[in-house]
Enzyme design. Structure first.
Site, PDB file in Angstrom:
ATOM      1  N   LYS A  32       0.462  12.472  -6.511  1.00 17.32           N
ATOM      2  CA  LYS A  32       0.926  13.100  -7.757  1.00 17.32           C
ATOM      3  C   LYS A  32       1.842  14.258  -7.373  1.00 17.32           C
ATOM      4  O   LYS A  32       1.377  15.304  -6.913  1.00 17.32           O
ATOM      5  CB  LYS A  32      -0.264  13.583  -8.579  1.00 17.32           C
ATOM      6  CG  LYS A  32      -1.286  12.482  -8.875  1.00 17.32           C
ATOM      7  CD  LYS A  32      -2.515  13.037  -9.564  1.00 17.32           C
ATOM      8  CE  LYS A  32      -3.566  11.961  -9.778  1.00 17.32           C
ATOM      9  NZ  LYS A  32      -4.185  11.501  -8.508  1.00 17.32           N
TER      10      LYS A  32
ATOM     11  N   THR B 110     -22.503   0.478  -1.331  1.00 13.43           N
ATOM     12  CA  THR B 110     -21.090   0.748  -1.129  1.00 13.43           C
ATOM     13  C   THR B 110     -20.936   1.949  -0.210  1.00 13.43           C
ATOM     14  O   THR B 110     -21.772   2.861  -0.214  1.00 13.43           O
ATOM     15  CB  THR B 110     -20.379   1.045  -2.455  1.00 13.43           C
ATOM     16  OG1 THR B 110     -20.854   2.304  -2.966  1.00 13.43           O
ATOM     17  CG2 THR B 110     -20.661  -0.031  -3.483  1.00 13.43           C
TER      18      THR B 110
ATOM     19  N   TRP C  50       4.108   9.898 -10.185  1.00  9.19           N
ATOM     20  CA  TRP C  50       3.135   9.218  -9.335  1.00  9.19           C
ATOM     21  C   TRP C  50       3.888   8.370  -8.328  1.00  9.19           C
ATOM     22  O   TRP C  50       4.784   7.593  -8.683  1.00  9.19           O
ATOM     23  CB  TRP C  50       2.215   8.323 -10.162  1.00  9.19           C
ATOM     24  CG  TRP C  50       1.140   9.063 -10.893  1.00  9.19           C
ATOM     25  CD1 TRP C  50       1.046  10.406 -11.082  1.00  9.19           C
ATOM     26  CD2 TRP C  50      -0.002   8.494 -11.537  1.00  9.19           C
ATOM     27  NE1 TRP C  50      -0.076  10.712 -11.814  1.00  9.19           N
ATOM     28  CE2 TRP C  50      -0.753   9.545 -12.107  1.00  9.19           C
ATOM     29  CE3 TRP C  50      -0.464   7.198 -11.693  1.00  9.19           C
ATOM     30  CZ2 TRP C  50      -1.927   9.355 -12.812  1.00  9.19           C
ATOM     31  CZ3 TRP C  50      -1.647   6.995 -12.389  1.00  9.19           C
ATOM     32  CH2 TRP C  50      -2.364   8.062 -12.942  1.00  9.19           C
TER      33      TRP C  50
ATOM     34  N   GLU D  49     -18.704  -3.783  -6.356  1.00 14.97           N
ATOM     35  CA  GLU D  49     -19.353  -3.870  -7.660  1.00 14.97           C
ATOM     36  C   GLU D  49     -19.123  -5.200  -8.370  1.00 14.97           C
ATOM     37  O   GLU D  49     -19.767  -5.474  -9.385  1.00 14.97           O
ATOM     38  CB  GLU D  49     -18.845  -2.738  -8.560  1.00 14.97           C
ATOM     39  CG  GLU D  49     -19.333  -1.347  -8.171  1.00 14.97           C
ATOM     40  CD  GLU D  49     -18.496  -0.678  -7.092  1.00 14.97           C
ATOM     41  OE1 GLU D  49     -18.669   0.523  -6.868  1.00 14.97           O
ATOM     42  OE2 GLU D  49     -17.681  -1.370  -6.442  1.00 14.97           O
TER      43      GLU D  49
END
Length: 548
Positions: free
Chosen positions: A445, A188, A450, A335
């Site tokens: 944030k 990755t 959020w 993954e």
């Protein structure tokens, strides 16, 4: 009382789920179907099968055996497809080297994976030349070339792929072994630290193939992948096996077209000349194709595309559908092998208006067969499917990487509580569609709230003058962070769109209730290009560093 296991007759064949078994059907049913590489090679499935045998014998002569690792540095090609089969079918491990990493990172992955043999396209010989003296395990290097000559190099070569194949026997007995044997490994790109190695077994790849085959072709929906399609991947083959779709294409026995290095003119030429009907790519590749001058004269009607890697904005979706492209979103990560969801409209939605369909097609999607996906609180409590309860996306499936190679600490973090943690934030609506609203590390944030960067980007991409856009959080003394957007304008709009125009565009969505006024970005920057990762995703880590 314990479960009762089945009785097994001593002579019964247990039929392990091995990649070699994926070749049975196409060789019996479509042996004369074509495989095409640019305008350079054209041969049949039957001939590919012979070449797979030759490749195995060639690799054996170089010392490859069960448990060996073979690294490949190539563009999307027929050679890569052959090695997708030959290497794991031998019982060896295919390391699909991420050619877009830095030379230092490429060196790390080759040493970390313990590659024994390296197959390198001529375009990447300069990279290998610069790092070869630091190889720790590589014993043999084979060159891959498209032209007649190998360029001068100081890399010690042990032969050229086609020459070695020509001398190899086309008779190789691929053995049976445990279906849990490691078949592939990939690194990755990551956002911090060194690349992480994920890995997948034969069993995982076979089950992923069958599940995607069922999900993409069984339903009455959009962007299906079926046996009458012509397939051309536009996701690099080094990146999680081109999302595993080449194995699906093999099962379907479809014509396969491999474009090599991505060039819009070449891709569009192949789309037309080979009558391509199905592809998959990240949004930046689709945007590159649609924005190419060569695309203006090409009829894209009937081209089916699955978009993944980053969010598909409504603006890009509409631009593609206006050109006749049939597209949906897919979701997964390195993954997860990678496919987890597809944003397939349900049958009754197929008659909806374009805008109504776009809203569904841009969802992150519904889980494909054998995927158990939930959105949970920080304490791991599943949230209701109400279209508003937001939490982290966690998942279970037979094909998820079981860890990070040689990194048990981060592997345990990935699998905390027995669920794979994606690091994505989202919600699931009443119809079971997942919607990713941000990455945990990207969400802004600000003042105790959020703000989703993906929603801000989606709004920006609906402005007629915006070509590309990114939203990030930048430090603010009072509120912790405040939103900033980076905007790439279309050529014909440069100098004609102001920061105030962009603010007023956002205010329209405030008035509609899509976002609050608090989410309107404080800072707007017009830029010529956006930083991207090695697989074409927006690199927000670099953006945050630039505007910190």
């Amino acid at each position: 009382m314990p479960v009762k296991l089945i009785d097994q007759t001593p002579s019964a064949y247990a039929y392990p789920l091995l990649i070699k078994h994926l070749l049975h059907k196409p060789l019996r049913c479509t042996p004369n179907q074509e495989i095409v590489y640019r305008d350079l090679y054209r041969f049949t499935y039957a001939e590919m099968f012979q070449r797979v045998h030759k490749a195995a014998n060639m690799l054996k002569s170089l010392g490859v055996a069960e448990g060996s690792t073979v690294g490949v540095m190539d563009w999307d090609s027929h050679r890569y497809l052959e090695l997708f089969y030959a290497v794991p079918m031998m019982g060896a491990i295919l390391h699909t080297v991420n050619i877009r990493l830095s030379p230092e990172q490429i060196l790390f992955t080759i040493n970390h994976a313990e590659d024994d043999v390296l197959l390198v396209h001529t375009d990447f010989l300069p990279i290998v030349e610069a790092i070869k003296d630091q190889f720790q395990t590589v014993k043999k290097i084979v060159v891959l070339r498209d032209g007649p000559e190998t360029p001068a190099t100081k890399v010690p070569l042990d032969g050229e792929y086609e020459d070695l194949l020509a001398r190899a026997s086309d008779d190789y007995t691929f053995p049976d072994f445990d279906e849990n044997a490691k078949a592939t490994t990939f690194y990755t790109t990551g956002t911090t630290g060194l690349p992480k190695g994920v890995y997948f077994s034969h069993r995982q790849l076979v089950l992923h193939t069958l599940a995607v085959l069922a999900a993409a072709g069984s339903y009455h929906t959009a962007a299906t992948f079926r046996s009458n399609d012509v397939y051309m991947p536009l996701t690099p083959m080094f990146h999680v096996h081109a999302w595993g779709i080449p194995y699906v294409a093999g099962q379907l026995g479809v014509k396969q077209v491999y474009p090599g290095r991505y060039d819009p003119a070449v891709i569009l030429k192949l789309l037309v000349s080979e009558k391509v009907t199905f592809s998959h790519c990240v949004p930046t590749i689709l945007h590159m194709i649609l924005s190419s001058p060569a695309a203006k004269s090409v009829d894209l009607t009937g081209w089916k595309v699955i978009i993944g890697g980053s969010a598909l904005t409504k603006g890009l979706c509409k631009a593609a559908m206006d050109r006749g492209v049939d597209l949906i979103t897919g979701y997964g990560m390195s993954e997860t092998c990678p496919v987890l969801t597809l944003a397939q409209p349900q049958p009754h939605m197929m008659s909806w208006s374009l805008d109504e369909q776009i809203a569904v097609r841009c969802r992150t999607g519904q889980p494909i067969p054998l995927v158990d996906l939930q959105v949970v609180t920080p304490d791991g409590v599943p949230l209701p499917h109400d279209g508003k309860s937001t939490g982290e996306v966690v998942v279970r499936s037979p094909w998820l990487t079981q860890g990070y190679y040689k990194d048990p600490e981060r592997a345990e973090e990935l699998w905390d509580g027995g669920w794979l943690h994606t690091g994505d934030v989202g919600f699931i609506d009443e119809r079971g569609y997942l919607q990713i609203t941000d990455r945990i590390k990207d969400v802004i944030k600000t003042g105790g709230e959020w703000i989703s960067t993906l929603i801000l980007e989606d709004i920006l991409m609906q402005h007629p003058g915006v070509s590309e856009a990114a939203a990030i959080g930048v430090p603010d003394e009072k509120w912790g962070e405040r939103p900033m957007v980076l905007v790439v304008l279309k050529d014909e709009f440069k100098g004609k769109v102001s920061q105030e125009d962009i603010r007023q565009h956002f205010m329209q969505f405030v008035e509609e209730g899509t976002i609050t006024k608090w989410a309107v970005p404080d800072k707007i920057a017009f830029v010529e290009a956006l930083p991207k990762t090695s697989v074409g995703k927006l690199d927000k880590k670099v953006m945050r560093q630039q505007y910190r």
